[in-house]
Design an enzyme around this catalytic site. Sequence first.
Site, mmCIF file in Angstrom:
data_model
loop_
_atom_site.group_PDB
_atom_site.id
_atom_site.type_symbol
_atom_site.label_atom_id
_atom_site.label_comp_id
_atom_site.label_asym_id
_atom_site.label_seq_id
_atom_site.Cartn_x
_atom_site.Cartn_y
_atom_site.Cartn_z
ATOM 1 N N GLY A 1 1.903 -0.112 7.174
ATOM 2 C CA GLY A 1 0.481 -0.368 7.358
ATOM 3 C C GLY A 1 -0.257 0.870 7.848
ATOM 4 C CG LEU A 2 -1.070 1.866 11.572
ATOM 5 C CD1 LEU A 2 -0.295 2.806 12.469
ATOM 6 C CD2 LEU A 2 -2.374 1.481 12.231
ATOM 7 C CB CYS A 3 -2.794 3.129 4.848
ATOM 8 S SG CYS A 3 -1.854 1.737 4.270
ATOM 9 N N GLY A 4 -5.792 1.739 6.508
ATOM 10 C CA GLY A 4 -7.103 1.178 6.199
ATOM 11 C C GLY A 4 -6.983 -0.111 5.416
#
Lengths: 136, 289
Positions: free
Chosen positions: B86-89
């Site tokens: 994750g952590l990709c907008g």
Amino acid sequence: MAEQIRLEVVTPGGSVVDEDVNIVNAPGYGGDFGVLAHHAPMLSTIKIGTLTYEKEKSREALMVSGGFCEVSNNKITFLVESAEFGRNIDVERAMRAKERAEKRLAQGKSHDEQLNIARAEAALQRALARLKVAKL
Amino acid sequence: MPSLKEVKTKISGVKKTSQITKAMNMVAAAKLRGAQEKMEAFRPYTSKFNEAMSNLSAGANPDQFPLMETREVKNVELVVVTSDRGLCGSFNANIIKQALRMMEAYEKEGKTVNFVCVGKKAHQALRKTGKVRKSYTAIMAHFQMFNAREIASDVADQFLKGACDKVEVLYSEFKSVASQRPVAKQMLPVQPIETEGETANKQSGDYIYEPSEEEIMDVLQPLYLNVVVYAAMLEVGAGEHAARMTAMDNATNACKDIVSNLTVVYNKARQAAVTNELMDIVGGAEALK
């Protein structure tokens, strides 16, 4: 100087060979075949095996795994899943792969039998082709 | 007004977060370069492949090949490709949203939908629907052609068995570093590729086929599926890093804003404390007079 044909070998990882050569020998589906300059347009499937080509002074061998090739306009293009020069092949790794595949074939019986056997056979073929090319 | 110490802790916390996001941004930038190179390297292969396919399928009769067979569509399979991490907008969220929208649309038409998830995020999000037939997770970091082949041949088996009549692959197209957009592409039945120029078409009659045209098609079509899946995975791979880069850049900027706001608060609080102390001293001095 003999007339030349353009040889291109393309894999998903990029282009491996792109040069003018005198003759190309390839493992076709129905047997090995050779292609010289000005060959008629052709489309053939390629199986796992050895691809060799000759230039004026040198001769090179590559291990190729399944794909196909196209000849047109004095150019032969191979589209294969992998292609490796003999000098780049890791013999030990190929040996290990060969042993692994043989072992799996010998055991045979597992629930996904057919799939596993097909896979092991393909792996074995690849390993054998690698070993052969490495020795050339 | 918050106490001095509270504000100070908060500032250092936000600063540490911004260090992390900045590092992640740089890591994503480096990985993006690798993923983009991998994508570039694959381009010659696809363009040559499509050329040959279009030459061949120009004269092919769709009924002859089981992978081209068009049936009445009752069961649809969606191959959803997302990243593992994750952590990709909104990168993965966009793909998943699109997947759910398509599912609804198909179900309204009375068709059943099954998912094949590639990437952990798709699996996590779509698991709740209970329609996931198969998931491939933790392969997006280091995938190769044979991973794509596994997925493609499994889907082709389903199609040939008659378990599904149409297969679409859903992924995010890598348009540029700044823009990725979810797209759906039909995989099965295989559609004849449109020839772009007339030159490709003209020659097709003159070819020598070895072994035969049909047998070559039988080999090429499964390969074509591999190429489609592999290309989708490459695009998602590059898109993920690009999206993370942007997201982390935004996060770093947001951190900077918060720090500057908090610094103002901190300074005001400190000033207030100093003023208070001064007033105490002055007050004390006045009382002594």
